[in-house]
Scaffold this motif. Structure first.
Motif, PDB file in Angstrom:
ATOM      1  N   HIS A  37      12.374 -21.915  -4.650  1.00 47.90           N
ATOM      2  CA  HIS A  37      12.563 -20.522  -5.070  1.00 47.90           C
ATOM      3  C   HIS A  37      11.625 -19.589  -4.302  1.00 47.90           C
ATOM      4  O   HIS A  37      11.974 -18.450  -4.007  1.00 47.90           O
ATOM      5  CB  HIS A  37      12.356 -20.382  -6.582  1.00 47.90           C
ATOM      6  CG  HIS A  37      10.929 -20.542  -7.034  1.00 47.90           C
ATOM      7  ND1 HIS A  37      10.393 -21.772  -7.348  1.00 47.90           N
ATOM      8  CD2 HIS A  37       9.931 -19.638  -7.217  1.00 47.90           C
ATOM      9  CE1 HIS A  37       9.138 -21.618  -7.704  1.00 47.90           C
ATOM     10  NE2 HIS A  37       8.822 -20.336  -7.634  1.00 47.90           N
ATOM     11  N   PHE A  38      10.427 -20.080  -3.956  1.00 46.60           N
ATOM     12  CA  PHE A  38       9.497 -19.275  -3.163  1.00 46.60           C
ATOM     13  C   PHE A  38      10.068 -19.049  -1.762  1.00 46.60           C
ATOM     14  O   PHE A  38      10.017 -17.931  -1.223  1.00 46.60           O
ATOM     15  CB  PHE A  38       8.145 -19.996  -3.072  1.00 46.60           C
ATOM     16  CG  PHE A  38       7.202 -19.367  -2.078  1.00 46.60           C
ATOM     17  CD1 PHE A  38       6.491 -18.225  -2.400  1.00 46.60           C
ATOM     18  CD2 PHE A  38       7.036 -19.918  -0.815  1.00 46.60           C
ATOM     19  CE1 PHE A  38       5.628 -17.636  -1.486  1.00 46.60           C
ATOM     20  CE2 PHE A  38       6.180 -19.346   0.104  1.00 46.60           C
ATOM     21  CZ  PHE A  38       5.469 -18.197  -0.231  1.00 46.60           C
ATOM     22  N   VAL A  39      10.629 -20.111  -1.171  1.00 40.21           N
ATOM     23  CA  VAL A  39      11.206 -20.009   0.168  1.00 40.21           C
ATOM     24  C   VAL A  39      12.351 -19.002   0.177  1.00 40.21           C
ATOM     25  O   VAL A  39      12.414 -18.097   1.032  1.00 40.21           O
ATOM     26  CB  VAL A  39      11.707 -21.375   0.659  1.00 40.21           C
ATOM     27  CG1 VAL A  39      12.436 -21.233   2.001  1.00 40.21           C
ATOM     28  CG2 VAL A  39      10.549 -22.352   0.800  1.00 40.21           C
ATOM     29  N   SER A  67      18.798 -19.077   5.923  1.00 46.56           N
ATOM     30  CA  SER A  67      18.589 -19.287   4.502  1.00 46.56           C
ATOM     31  C   SER A  67      19.668 -20.184   3.911  1.00 46.56           C
ATOM     32  O   SER A  67      19.381 -21.098   3.118  1.00 46.56           O
ATOM     33  CB  SER A  67      18.571 -17.941   3.770  1.00 46.56           C
ATOM     34  OG  SER A  67      18.460 -18.127   2.371  1.00 46.56           O
ATOM     35  N   ILE A 123       6.491 -27.113  -1.282  1.00 41.37           N
ATOM     36  CA  ILE A 123       6.937 -25.738  -1.058  1.00 41.37           C
ATOM     37  C   ILE A 123       8.111 -25.472  -2.006  1.00 41.37           C
ATOM     38  O   ILE A 123       9.236 -25.867  -1.729  1.00 41.37           O
ATOM     39  CB  ILE A 123       7.396 -25.512   0.389  1.00 41.37           C
ATOM     40  CG1 ILE A 123       6.290 -25.938   1.361  1.00 41.37           C
ATOM     41  CG2 ILE A 123       7.763 -24.055   0.609  1.00 41.37           C
ATOM     42  CD1 ILE A 123       6.686 -25.805   2.813  1.00 41.37           C
ATOM     43  N   ASN A 182      13.176 -16.653  -2.063  1.00 40.71           N
ATOM     44  CA  ASN A 182      12.748 -15.288  -2.391  1.00 40.71           C
ATOM     45  C   ASN A 182      12.113 -14.613  -1.181  1.00 40.71           C
ATOM     46  O   ASN A 182      12.351 -13.427  -0.910  1.00 40.71           O
ATOM     47  CB  ASN A 182      11.753 -15.305  -3.549  1.00 40.71           C
ATOM     48  CG  ASN A 182      12.418 -15.587  -4.890  1.00 40.71           C
ATOM     49  OD1 ASN A 182      13.630 -15.433  -5.020  1.00 40.71           O
ATOM     50  ND2 ASN A 182      11.633 -16.008  -5.868  1.00 40.71           N
ATOM     51  N   SER A 183      11.323 -15.392  -0.422  1.00 40.99           N
ATOM     52  CA  SER A 183      10.685 -14.850   0.773  1.00 40.99           C
ATOM     53  C   SER A 183      11.728 -14.484   1.826  1.00 40.99           C
ATOM     54  O   SER A 183      11.664 -13.413   2.443  1.00 40.99           O
ATOM     55  CB  SER A 183       9.692 -15.861   1.357  1.00 40.99           C
ATOM     56  OG  SER A 183       8.663 -16.143   0.430  1.00 40.99           O
ATOM     57  N   LEU A 184      12.704 -15.380   2.016  1.00 38.88           N
ATOM     58  CA  LEU A 184      13.754 -15.108   2.994  1.00 38.88           C
ATOM     59  C   LEU A 184      14.602 -13.904   2.582  1.00 38.88           C
ATOM     60  O   LEU A 184      15.013 -13.105   3.430  1.00 38.88           O
ATOM     61  CB  LEU A 184      14.636 -16.344   3.165  1.00 38.88           C
ATOM     62  CG  LEU A 184      14.016 -17.503   3.955  1.00 38.88           C
ATOM     63  CD1 LEU A 184      14.907 -18.736   3.895  1.00 38.88           C
ATOM     64  CD2 LEU A 184      13.777 -17.098   5.405  1.00 38.88           C
ATOM     65  N   ASN A 185      14.855 -13.781   1.280  1.00 45.33           N
ATOM     66  CA  ASN A 185      15.621 -12.626   0.796  1.00 45.33           C
ATOM     67  C   ASN A 185      14.864 -11.330   1.046  1.00 45.33           C
ATOM     68  O   ASN A 185      15.460 -10.297   1.405  1.00 45.33           O
ATOM     69  CB  ASN A 185      15.928 -12.782  -0.696  1.00 45.33           C
ATOM     70  CG  ASN A 185      17.005 -13.814  -0.961  1.00 45.33           C
ATOM     71  OD1 ASN A 185      17.824 -14.108  -0.091  1.00 45.33           O
ATOM     72  ND2 ASN A 185      17.007 -14.380  -2.157  1.00 45.33           N
ATOM     73  N   ASN A 186      13.553 -11.365   0.838  1.00 46.58           N
ATOM     74  CA  ASN A 186      12.733 -10.176   1.095  1.00 46.58           C
ATOM     75  C   ASN A 186      12.743  -9.822   2.581  1.00 46.58           C
ATOM     76  O   ASN A 186      12.848  -8.643   2.953  1.00 46.58           O
ATOM     77  CB  ASN A 186      11.301 -10.411   0.619  1.00 46.58           C
ATOM     78  CG  ASN A 186      11.184 -10.458  -0.889  1.00 46.58           C
ATOM     79  OD1 ASN A 186      12.015  -9.897  -1.596  1.00 46.58           O
ATOM     80  ND2 ASN A 186      10.157 -11.130  -1.384  1.00 46.58           N
ATOM     81  N   ILE A 187      12.624 -10.842   3.423  1.00 49.54           N
ATOM     82  CA  ILE A 187      12.664 -10.615   4.873  1.00 49.54           C
ATOM     83  C   ILE A 187      14.024 -10.047   5.271  1.00 49.54           C
ATOM     84  O   ILE A 187      14.108  -9.110   6.075  1.00 49.54           O
ATOM     85  CB  ILE A 187      12.392 -11.928   5.628  1.00 49.54           C
ATOM     86  CG1 ILE A 187      10.958 -12.400   5.375  1.00 49.54           C
ATOM     87  CG2 ILE A 187      12.623 -11.742   7.129  1.00 49.54           C
ATOM     88  CD1 ILE A 187      10.657 -13.776   5.915  1.00 49.54           C
ATOM     89  N   TYR A 188      15.082 -10.610   4.686  1.00 52.79           N
ATOM     90  CA  TYR A 188      16.437 -10.133   4.981  1.00 52.79           C
ATOM     91  C   TYR A 188      16.577  -8.651   4.625  1.00 52.79           C
ATOM     92  O   TYR A 188      17.119  -7.858   5.401  1.00 52.79           O
ATOM     93  CB  TYR A 188      17.456 -10.964   4.212  1.00 52.79           C
ATOM     94  CG  TYR A 188      18.870 -10.437   4.295  1.00 52.79           C
ATOM     95  CD1 TYR A 188      19.669 -10.688   5.410  1.00 52.79           C
ATOM     96  CD2 TYR A 188      19.409  -9.684   3.255  1.00 52.79           C
ATOM     97  CE1 TYR A 188      20.961 -10.203   5.501  1.00 52.79           C
ATOM     98  CE2 TYR A 188      20.701  -9.189   3.325  1.00 52.79           C
ATOM     99  CZ  TYR A 188      21.474  -9.451   4.457  1.00 52.79           C
ATOM    100  OH  TYR A 188      22.753  -8.951   4.530  1.00 52.79           O
TER     101      TYR A 188
END
Length: 207
Positions: free
Chosen positions: A27-29, A55, A24, A31-37
Motif C-alpha cells: 500500500h505504501f508503494v 504501477s 516494503i 500510494n507513493s506511485l499514485n502521488n507521483i502520477y
C-alpha cells in the motif's frame, strides 16, 4: 518428482513475495506511485502514463502472480503494459516493436506470467547494442479454444554465437516445467534460431 519440485518452487516464490511485502508494504508503494502520477500528470502526460503502467506491472506481479490462474485478459494487459514500458526505453528509430492481439479472450483462464518469459527474452536477446536496426514482433491469437503466442525478434551476431544460452536459459527451463505441469500433452513450444532472427511459438490447448 518433477511436480514436487515445481510445487516447492512455487511455495518458495510465495514466501519471497510475503517477505517482500513485509519489508516494503504494497500500500505504501502504490500510494507513493499514485502521488507521483498525480504530480507528473500536470507536467508530462507521457511520463504519467509510464508511471501508471509501471504501477500496474507491480500490482499484477504482487497480487495476481500468487494465484493458480488468472484471466487471459489480465495476462495480456500485463504484457501490453510491459511492452509499453519497453517502447519508452528504446529509441523507435533503432528498435521497431509491434504487438498484435487477435480473437476473443473473455472467460479464459491461464497461469499468471506464463507468457512473459518468451516476450522478455525477445527484449533481452533481440536488441542490438550496435547502431543497426532491431525488431520485435509479438502476436497473440485465440481461436477455437487454442492460444497461440508468436514472438519474433532480430538476433544480434553476438547472440547467434551464444545460441545455446538463448535456448537453454533458466527462465525457459522453468517455463517448460510449468507448461508440463499445467498443460501436459496439450501444448507445443518451438524455438528456432535463424541467420538473423529468433522465433518462439507457443501453442496451448485451452479446451
Amino acid at each position: 518428482m518433477m511436480n514436487t519440485i515445481i510445487t516447492l518452487n512455487e511455495e518458495n516464490r510465495k514466501l519471497k513475495l510475503d517477505l517482500l511485502k513485509q519489508q516494503i508494504p504494497p500500500h505504501f508503494v502504490f500510494n507513493s506511485l499514485n502521488n507521483i502520477y498525480s504530480m507528473v500528470q500536470k507536467i508530462d502526460k507521457d511520463v504519467a502514463s509510464y508511471v501508471m503502467k509501471f504501477s500496474e506491472l507491480i500490482r499484477y506481479s504482487i497480487y495476481e502472480s500468487i494465484n493458480e490462474k488468472v484471466s487471459l485478459k489480465k495476462e495480456i494487459n500485463f504484457l501490453s503494459n510491459y511492452i509499453g514500458l519497453e517502447r519508452v526505453r528504446h529509441n523507435p528509430r533503432r528498435v521497431r516493436i509491434e504487438f498484435i492481439q487477435i480473437g476473443e479472450v473473455s472467460n479464459i483462464g491461464i497461469p499468471p506470467l506464463m507468457l512473459l518469459e518468451l516476450v522478455e527474452n525477445a527484449f533481452k536477446h533481440g536488441i542490438n547494442k550496435s547502431h543497426e536496426m532491431s525488431s520485435i514482433f509479438v502476436k497473440i491469437k485465440v481461436k477455437s479454444k487454442r492460444l497461440i503466442l508468436i514472438v519474433l525478434n532480430s538476433t544480434p551476431i553476438q547472440n547467434i554465437l551464444l545460441k545455446g544460452n538463448i535456448i537453454g536459459g533458466i527462465g525457459l527451463k522453468n517455463l517448460k516445467n510449468r507448461l508440463e505441469l499445467f498443460y501436459s500433452k496439450k501444448h507445443t513450444l518451438t524455438l528456432q534460431i535463424g541467420e538473423n532472427r529468433y522465433i518462439s511459438v507457443l501453442t496451448i490447448d485451452l479446451g
